[in-house]
Motif scaffolding. Structure first.
Motif, mmCIF file in Angstrom:
data_model
loop_
_atom_site.group_PDB
_atom_site.id
_atom_site.type_symbol
_atom_site.label_atom_id
_atom_site.label_comp_id
_atom_site.label_asym_id
_atom_site.label_seq_id
_atom_site.Cartn_x
_atom_site.Cartn_y
_atom_site.Cartn_z
ATOM 1 N N ARG A 1 -3.828 -6.016 5.852
ATOM 2 C CA ARG A 1 -3.530 -6.712 4.588
ATOM 3 C C ARG A 1 -2.483 -5.953 3.782
ATOM 4 N NH1 ARG A 1 -8.985 -9.643 2.274
ATOM 5 N NH2 ARG A 1 -9.783 -10.362 4.281
ATOM 6 N N LEU A 2 -2.556 -4.625 3.811
ATOM 7 C CA LEU A 2 -1.554 -3.833 3.105
ATOM 8 C C LEU A 2 -0.173 -4.028 3.717
ATOM 9 C CD1 LEU A 2 -1.054 -1.780 0.866
ATOM 10 C CD2 LEU A 2 -1.548 0.040 2.508
ATOM 11 N N GLU A 3 -0.105 -4.044 5.032
ATOM 12 C CA GLU A 3 1.177 -4.272 5.699
ATOM 13 C C GLU A 3 1.706 -5.666 5.399
ATOM 14 O OE1 GLU A 3 0.241 -3.557 9.756
ATOM 15 O OE2 GLU A 3 0.470 -1.362 9.611
ATOM 16 N N HIS A 4 0.809 -6.642 5.313
ATOM 17 C CA HIS A 4 1.233 -8.007 4.994
ATOM 18 C C HIS A 4 1.848 -8.070 3.600
ATOM 19 C CE1 HIS A 4 1.131 -12.321 4.332
ATOM 20 N NE2 HIS A 4 0.311 -12.146 3.309
ATOM 21 N N LEU A 5 1.240 -7.391 2.633
ATOM 22 C CA LEU A 5 1.772 -7.409 1.270
ATOM 23 C C LEU A 5 3.066 -6.610 1.169
ATOM 24 C CD1 LEU A 5 -1.516 -6.979 -0.818
ATOM 25 C CD2 LEU A 5 -0.282 -9.072 -0.278
ATOM 26 N N LYS A 6 3.208 -5.560 1.981
ATOM 27 C CA LYS A 6 4.437 -4.769 1.955
ATOM 28 C C LYS A 6 5.617 -5.528 2.550
ATOM 29 C CE LYS A 6 4.130 -0.451 3.241
ATOM 30 N NZ LYS A 6 3.732 0.728 4.043
ATOM 31 N N GLU A 7 5.340 -6.536 3.369
ATOM 32 C CA GLU A 7 6.433 -7.322 3.965
ATOM 33 C C GLU A 7 7.255 -8.014 2.885
ATOM 34 O OE1 GLU A 7 4.859 -10.042 6.793
ATOM 35 O OE2 GLU A 7 4.137 -8.487 8.147
ATOM 36 N N GLN A 8 6.603 -8.539 1.852
ATOM 37 C CA GLN A 8 7.354 -9.212 0.792
ATOM 38 C C GLN A 8 8.218 -8.219 0.025
ATOM 39 O OE1 GLN A 8 5.727 -10.214 -2.915
ATOM 40 N NE2 GLN A 8 6.667 -12.239 -3.029
ATOM 41 N N ALA A 9 7.664 -7.048 -0.284
ATOM 42 C CA ALA A 9 8.434 -6.040 -1.003
ATOM 43 C C ALA A 9 9.663 -5.613 -0.201
ATOM 44 C CB ALA A 9 7.554 -4.835 -1.317
ATOM 45 N N ALA A 10 9.482 -5.474 1.126
ATOM 46 C CA ALA A 10 10.613 -5.093 1.975
ATOM 47 C C ALA A 10 11.665 -6.196 2.018
ATOM 48 C CB ALA A 10 10.118 -4.770 3.383
ATOM 49 N N ALA A 11 11.220 -7.458 2.112
ATOM 50 C CA ALA A 11 12.166 -8.580 2.165
ATOM 51 C C ALA A 11 12.928 -8.736 0.857
ATOM 52 C CB ALA A 11 11.429 -9.868 2.502
ATOM 53 N N LEU A 12 12.259 -8.475 -0.277
ATOM 54 C CA LEU A 12 12.937 -8.571 -1.568
ATOM 55 C C LEU A 12 13.882 -7.411 -1.809
ATOM 56 C CD1 LEU A 12 9.981 -9.756 -3.837
ATOM 57 C CD2 LEU A 12 11.949 -11.105 -3.100
ATOM 58 N N HIS B 1 -14.216 -11.593 -6.464
ATOM 59 C CA HIS B 1 -13.115 -11.479 -7.415
ATOM 60 C C HIS B 1 -13.560 -12.127 -8.722
ATOM 61 C CE1 HIS B 1 -9.206 -10.727 -8.859
ATOM 62 N NE2 HIS B 1 -8.759 -11.976 -8.823
ATOM 63 N N PRO B 2 -13.595 -11.359 -9.834
ATOM 64 C CA PRO B 2 -14.155 -11.894 -11.079
ATOM 65 C C PRO B 2 -13.430 -13.118 -11.641
ATOM 66 C CG PRO B 2 -13.964 -9.498 -11.177
ATOM 67 C CD PRO B 2 -13.254 -9.944 -9.946
ATOM 68 N N ALA B 3 -12.180 -13.355 -11.243
ATOM 69 C CA ALA B 3 -11.433 -14.488 -11.792
ATOM 70 C C ALA B 3 -12.133 -15.798 -11.444
ATOM 71 C CB ALA B 3 -10.007 -14.502 -11.253
ATOM 72 N N SER C 1 -1.114 -8.716 -9.690
ATOM 73 C CA SER C 1 -2.080 -9.529 -10.429
ATOM 74 C C SER C 1 -2.795 -10.546 -9.551
ATOM 75 C CB SER C 1 -1.378 -10.249 -11.583
ATOM 76 O OG SER C 1 -0.341 -11.074 -11.084
ATOM 77 N N LEU C 2 -2.051 -11.205 -8.643
ATOM 78 C CA LEU C 2 -2.637 -12.284 -7.852
ATOM 79 C C LEU C 2 -3.222 -11.811 -6.532
ATOM 80 C CD1 LEU C 2 -0.016 -15.127 -8.410
ATOM 81 C CD2 LEU C 2 -2.265 -14.900 -9.438
ATOM 82 N N GLU C 3 -2.700 -10.720 -5.994
ATOM 83 C CA GLU C 3 -3.166 -10.253 -4.689
ATOM 84 C C GLU C 3 -4.129 -9.077 -4.801
ATOM 85 O OE1 GLU C 3 -2.660 -11.850 -2.104
ATOM 86 O OE2 GLU C 3 -0.889 -13.073 -2.454
ATOM 87 N N HIS C 4 -4.652 -8.862 -6.008
ATOM 88 C CA HIS C 4 -5.589 -7.744 -6.187
ATOM 89 C C HIS C 4 -6.808 -7.896 -5.286
ATOM 90 C CE1 HIS C 4 -7.964 -4.655 -8.135
ATOM 91 N NE2 HIS C 4 -8.917 -5.534 -8.387
ATOM 92 N N ALA C 5 -7.358 -9.121 -5.231
ATOM 93 C CA ALA C 5 -8.561 -9.341 -4.417
ATOM 94 C C ALA C 5 -8.276 -9.221 -2.927
ATOM 95 C CB ALA C 5 -9.134 -10.717 -4.718
ATOM 96 N N THR C 6 -7.027 -9.432 -2.512
ATOM 97 C CA THR C 6 -6.685 -9.350 -1.090
ATOM 98 C C THR C 6 -6.987 -7.967 -0.532
ATOM 99 O OG1 THR C 6 -4.925 -10.972 -1.461
ATOM 100 C CG2 THR C 6 -4.850 -9.720 0.593
#
Length: 399
Positions: free
Chosen positions: A93-104, A285-287, A6-11
């Motif tokens: 940017r995709l690798e950056h977002l995947k880092e959180q998923a891997a850490a969790l 980003h429309p938000a 939801s929050l990183e869609h624009a990233t």
């Protein structure tokens, strides 16, 4: 992961849109060049069929064809380079977002105990980078372009933020501040279809301002011709503004009659700059609110309670300025299962840490009061500074 979606869609959306736009532009350019090469090949083929053709003519046609092929190769190479740059940004940017998923995901693995500390460290590092990204995005949205560039360069975040995209917006803003509209109109033309989907009236407002400037310069006949050209077709909600503009023609430029005095006010340029800044952010980003504002409101809403309005709690972020002013407009937190916490140690009050009431009515945890007894030999109420002995403290039972 729902938060990321939801929050990183624009990233990811912004660099993908840039990549898609460059791909379409490259396709149009290469199609034009391919047609020119095909036309040159056709001319060469037609010339070779003639019996009276000379070697000079053939040589000229071949030279022209080679030149067109060279131009096509150069433009194709430039297009590929631009597309690769956009693709690399998408990948980073995709690798950056995947880092959180891997850490969790690491702590939930069967043998994750030895690596739990490493996972938490990497997660904290990711959150720090994310906070810097959110700050850069906030600076860009609010027009602090120099601060955004400095922070992005200091943290190495140019590929993870939109500073390069906003650089063009900064140039348009500078032109508007200097009372020039050509760059903004070009931006509106380049993004016409997207702005139409957003129901943006940016181009119309710029046209209105150009008409006003003609009236301000006493070029009234030219202003009438301008109105015929650009205001002949209009939306229903634009008619009132057009009528006000045409009414300006009957008044001097220093009039005090409303609404013409407001239309001729120089502050309209600042309003155009602010509107362009909003429209540009909506285009990406429309938000209406950036990710930093959303997260800040979520955090404050989770802490905001009716008690915040009655008495400020030193340990509560929602009670401290300037966050208190922001939290005042937010709804109170809805907690279906609330917990009691000791105001000294912040530990939960339960069967392992009974709530204890002092003679003055203040309630604290049993563990914190015992620690205070060991340290001072008596109990000093943190709020009233009254001193009590342990015998006067009673246990509280919460139903």
């Amino acid at each position: 992961m729902n938060e990321l979606k939801s929050l990183e869609h624009a990233t990811l959306k912004v660099p993908y849109e840039v990549f898609n736009k460059r791909y379409r532009n490259a396709q149009r350019v290469l199609d034009v060049e391919a047609r020119q090469v095909g036309s040159a090949a056709g001319e060469l083929d037609a010339a070779t069929r003639k019996q009276s053709v000379t070697t000079g003519e053939i040589d000229t046609l071949l030279g022209g064809m080679v030149e067109k092929l060279t131009t096509m190769k150069r433009k194709a190479s430039e297009a590929i380079t631009e597309e690769l740059q956009a693709a690399i940004v998408c990948k980073k940017r995709l690798e950056h977002l995947k880092e959180q998923a891997a850490a969790l995901a690491e702590p939930s693995a069967p043998q994750a105990k030895p690596t739990s500390y490493t996972s938490q460290t990497s997660l904290n590092q990711w959150r720090k980078v994310r906070l810097d990204r959110l700050l850069v995005d906030y600076f860009l949205r609010t027009g602090y372009y120099e601060s955004a560039n400095k922070l992005a360069d200091a943290r190495g975040l140019r590929d993870l933020t939109n500073v390069d995209i906003y650089a063009a917006a900064a140039e348009v803003e500078a032109e508007l501040k200097n009372k020039r509209t050509a760059r903004c109109l070009q931006w509106c033309a380049d993004n016409k279809s997207k702005l139409r989907k957003l129901n943006s009236n940016m181009e119309f407002k710029i046209r209105i301002q150009e008409f006003i400037e003609l009236v301000r310069e006493d070029k009234r006949l030219e202003a009438v011709r301008y109105a015929k050209k650009h205001f002949s077709t209009y939306e229903e909600d634009q008619l009132k503004d057009i009528q006000h503009c045409m009414g300006m023609l009957a008044f001097p430029k220093d009039t005090e009659v409303e609404p013409y005095r407001v239309l001729l006010c120089a502050s309209r340029w600042a309003a155009l700059v602010a509107q362009f800044r909003r429209e540009h952010a909506r285009l990406l980003h429309p938000a209406a609110l950036g990710a930093l504002g959303v997260l800040l409101q979520l955090g404050l809403a989770a802490l905001h309670t009716p008690q915040c309005a009655r008495a400020a709690e030193p340990a509560c972020p929602a009670c401290q300025p300037p966050l208190r002013a922001l939290a005042a407009r937010l709804p109170h937190a809805h907690v279906s299962h609330s917990r009691l916490l000791c105001r000294i140690s912040r530990d939960p009050l339960n069967e392992h840490n009974h709530p204890m009431v002092l003679p003055n009515g203040q309630v604290y945890g049993e563990k914190a009061l015992k620690e205070m007894m060991k340290e001072h030999g008596s109990i000093i109420c943190p709020k009233t500074k009254e001193v009590f002995c342990m015998k006067r403290v009673e246990k509280v039972y919460v139903m």
